[in-house]
Design a protein around this motif. Structure first.
Motif, PDB file in Angstrom:
ATOM      1  N   GLU A   6       0.828  -1.198   0.000  1.00 61.96           N
ATOM      2  CA  GLU A   6       0.000   0.000   0.000  1.00 61.96           C
ATOM      3  C   GLU A   6       0.872   1.262   0.000  1.00 61.96           C
ATOM      4  O   GLU A   6       1.728   1.439   0.881  1.00 61.96           O
ATOM      5  CB  GLU A   6      -0.924   0.010   1.214  1.00 61.96           C
ATOM      6  CG  GLU A   6      -1.883   1.196   1.227  1.00 61.96           C
ATOM      7  CD  GLU A   6      -2.840   1.157   2.400  1.00 61.96           C
ATOM      8  OE1 GLU A   6      -3.122   2.224   2.973  1.00 61.96           O
ATOM      9  OE2 GLU A   6      -3.296   0.037   2.741  1.00 61.96           O
ATOM     10  N   LEU A   7       0.659   2.121  -0.992  1.00 68.21           N
ATOM     11  CA  LEU A   7       1.359   3.400  -1.089  1.00 68.21           C
ATOM     12  C   LEU A   7       0.385   4.532  -0.789  1.00 68.21           C
ATOM     13  O   LEU A   7      -0.797   4.313  -0.539  1.00 68.21           O
ATOM     14  CB  LEU A   7       1.977   3.558  -2.487  1.00 68.21           C
ATOM     15  CG  LEU A   7       2.898   2.415  -2.958  1.00 68.21           C
ATOM     16  CD1 LEU A   7       3.427   2.716  -4.348  1.00 68.21           C
ATOM     17  CD2 LEU A   7       4.041   2.221  -1.979  1.00 68.21           C
ATOM     18  N   ASP A   8       0.883   5.754  -0.849  1.00 73.32           N
ATOM     19  CA  ASP A   8       0.029   6.899  -0.540  1.00 73.32           C
ATOM     20  C   ASP A   8      -1.052   7.111  -1.600  1.00 73.32           C
ATOM     21  O   ASP A   8      -2.150   7.603  -1.285  1.00 73.32           O
ATOM     22  CB  ASP A   8       0.881   8.169  -0.422  1.00 73.32           C
ATOM     23  CG  ASP A   8       1.858   8.075   0.743  1.00 73.32           C
ATOM     24  OD1 ASP A   8       1.557   7.337   1.699  1.00 73.32           O
ATOM     25  OD2 ASP A   8       2.919   8.731   0.682  1.00 73.32           O
ATOM     26  N   ASN A   9      -0.752   6.752  -2.850  1.00 77.50           N
ATOM     27  CA  ASN A   9      -1.691   7.007  -3.941  1.00 77.50           C
ATOM     28  C   ASN A   9      -2.200   5.740  -4.620  1.00 77.50           C
ATOM     29  O   ASN A   9      -2.748   5.796  -5.722  1.00 77.50           O
ATOM     30  CB  ASN A   9      -1.035   7.915  -4.991  1.00 77.50           C
ATOM     31  CG  ASN A   9       0.262   7.324  -5.530  1.00 77.50           C
ATOM     32  OD1 ASN A   9       0.814   6.385  -4.949  1.00 77.50           O
ATOM     33  ND2 ASN A   9       0.745   7.871  -6.628  1.00 77.50           N
ATOM     34  N   GLY A  10      -2.018   4.587  -3.998  1.00 81.23           N
ATOM     35  CA  GLY A  10      -2.497   3.356  -4.608  1.00 81.23           C
ATOM     36  C   GLY A  10      -1.813   2.131  -4.027  1.00 81.23           C
ATOM     37  O   GLY A  10      -1.163   2.197  -2.980  1.00 81.23           O
ATOM     38  N   VAL A  11      -1.974   1.006  -4.711  1.00 82.72           N
ATOM     39  CA  VAL A  11      -1.392  -0.262  -4.276  1.00 82.72           C
ATOM     40  C   VAL A  11      -0.451  -0.763  -5.367  1.00 82.72           C
ATOM     41  O   VAL A  11      -0.840  -0.874  -6.539  1.00 82.72           O
ATOM     42  CB  VAL A  11      -2.484  -1.317  -4.006  1.00 82.72           C
ATOM     43  CG1 VAL A  11      -1.865  -2.685  -3.726  1.00 82.72           C
ATOM     44  CG2 VAL A  11      -3.363  -0.882  -2.839  1.00 82.72           C
ATOM     45  N   LEU A  12       0.783  -1.033  -4.968  1.00 83.22           N
ATOM     46  CA  LEU A  12       1.770  -1.604  -5.873  1.00 83.22           C
ATOM     47  C   LEU A  12       1.742  -3.123  -5.724  1.00 83.22           C
ATOM     48  O   LEU A  12       1.875  -3.649  -4.617  1.00 83.22           O
ATOM     49  CB  LEU A  12       3.170  -1.071  -5.556  1.00 83.22           C
ATOM     50  CG  LEU A  12       4.317  -1.653  -6.397  1.00 83.22           C
ATOM     51  CD1 LEU A  12       4.190  -1.195  -7.855  1.00 83.22           C
ATOM     52  CD2 LEU A  12       5.667  -1.255  -5.815  1.00 83.22           C
ATOM     53  N   GLN A  13       1.585  -3.833  -6.840  1.00 79.72           N
ATOM     54  CA  GLN A  13       1.572  -5.286  -6.831  1.00 79.72           C
ATOM     55  C   GLN A  13       2.818  -5.816  -7.522  1.00 79.72           C
ATOM     56  O   GLN A  13       3.194  -5.338  -8.593  1.00 79.72           O
ATOM     57  CB  GLN A  13       0.322  -5.833  -7.519  1.00 79.72           C
ATOM     58  CG  GLN A  13      -0.959  -5.545  -6.736  1.00 79.72           C
ATOM     59  CD  GLN A  13      -2.163  -6.217  -7.348  1.00 79.72           C
ATOM     60  OE1 GLN A  13      -2.301  -6.278  -8.564  1.00 79.72           O
ATOM     61  NE2 GLN A  13      -3.059  -6.713  -6.500  1.00 79.72           N
ATOM     62  N   VAL A  14       3.451  -6.794  -6.883  1.00 76.76           N
ATOM     63  CA  VAL A  14       4.697  -7.365  -7.390  1.00 76.76           C
ATOM     64  C   VAL A  14       4.535  -8.878  -7.471  1.00 76.76           C
ATOM     65  O   VAL A  14       4.186  -9.522  -6.477  1.00 76.76           O
ATOM     66  CB  VAL A  14       5.890  -7.019  -6.477  1.00 76.76           C
ATOM     67  CG1 VAL A  14       7.190  -7.500  -7.109  1.00 76.76           C
ATOM     68  CG2 VAL A  14       5.941  -5.528  -6.191  1.00 76.76           C
ATOM     69  N   ALA A  15       4.766  -9.433  -8.643  1.00 78.81           N
ATOM     70  CA  ALA A  15       4.751 -10.883  -8.841  1.00 78.81           C
ATOM     71  C   ALA A  15       6.197 -11.371  -8.784  1.00 78.81           C
ATOM     72  O   ALA A  15       6.989 -11.093  -9.689  1.00 78.81           O
ATOM     73  CB  ALA A  15       4.106 -11.255 -10.167  1.00 78.81           C
ATOM     74  N   ALA A  16       6.547 -12.065  -7.692  1.00 75.25           N
ATOM     75  CA  ALA A  16       7.912 -12.549  -7.489  1.00 75.25           C
ATOM     76  C   ALA A  16       7.978 -14.033  -7.829  1.00 75.25           C
ATOM     77  O   ALA A  16       7.239 -14.828  -7.241  1.00 75.25           O
ATOM     78  CB  ALA A  16       8.348 -12.321  -6.047  1.00 75.25           C
ATOM     79  N   PRO A  17       8.853 -14.436  -8.758  1.00 73.93           N
ATOM     80  CA  PRO A  17       8.973 -15.868  -9.071  1.00 73.93           C
ATOM     81  C   PRO A  17       9.447 -16.660  -7.855  1.00 73.93           C
ATOM     82  O   PRO A  17      10.297 -16.205  -7.085  1.00 73.93           O
ATOM     83  CB  PRO A  17      10.022 -15.892 -10.194  1.00 73.93           C
ATOM     84  CG  PRO A  17      10.029 -14.504 -10.755  1.00 73.93           C
ATOM     85  CD  PRO A  17       9.703 -13.598  -9.607  1.00 73.93           C
TER      86      PRO A  17
END
Length: 202
Positions: free
Chosen positions: A166-177
């Motif tokens: 969760e960031l200040d202006n949205g949600v960062l999604q990361v797909a980690a292998p």
């Protein structure tokens, strides 16, 4: 008074009953003796091989525990560091085009694939991670490196783990292998030790 088992009238004297605990102990010892080899060769072989097998099992356990813990933590710290670096660089992206370029470069370099959902937030009651050791190590690394609300979804994909931050202006999604967070060398070592023990027993 005579110490003989036969009293003065010639009748045998009744002996005291054997305690039940002693009988059970004797039965246990007999059961234990039944599983041991009876021949001298078998007992000699057991004396030689059993300490070697026990030593291998103890060494495998300690090495497995230490090796797994060290490797898992380092891999998780590496992934968390790459995400933290991308987050810092994200502050210099002024528009969607620059953000997409940053994500593409980061994916090509780190094999982590990013997506951004502007205006969204993580649920307040969401769990950070599951119960597996991999998720726990990754959660600890993200707490140390990022320090923002996050969640880890290990069931997202058979090949990837989804990390939502969760960031200040949205949600960062990361797909980690998973290959960046898991190594099979520990299992290979355990199988090698088990195979060598079976060769000794053969």
């Amino acid at each position: 008074m005579s110490s003989s088992r036969i009293d003065s009238d010639g009748k045998p004297v009744a002996l005291p009953a054997r305690p039940a605990a002693a009988a059970r102990l004797d039965n246990h010892q007999r059961w234990y003796k039944r599983i041991l080899p009876r021949s001298l060769y078998g007992r000699s072989l057991l004396i030689i091989i059993l300490p070697l097998v026990l030593a291998q099992l103890i060494a495998t356990w300690f090495f497995y525990d230490r090796h797994w813990e060290t490797v898992s933590r380092r891999l998780s710290a590496s992934v968390a560091a790459d995400i933290a670096f991308t987050l810092d660089a994200l502050g210099y992206a002024d528009n969607q085009e620059q953000r997409d370029q940053l994500f593409a470069r980061a994916a090509a370099t780190t094999e982590l694939y990013y997506g951004f959902r502007p205006g969204e937030k993580l649920p307040t009651d969401i769990r950070r991670s599951g119960h597996s050791l991999l998720e726990e190590d990754l959660a600890e690394a993200l707490i140390e490196r990022i320090g923002r609300p996050f969640s880890i979804d290990a069931d997202f994909d058979p090949r990837d783990i989804l990390i939502s931050i969760e960031l200040d202006n949205g949600v960062l999604q990361v797909a980690a292998p998973r290959k960046r967070l898991f190594t099979p060398t520990t299992y290979i070592f355990v199988l090698w030790m088990a195979g060598s023990s079976l060769v000794l027993l053969a």
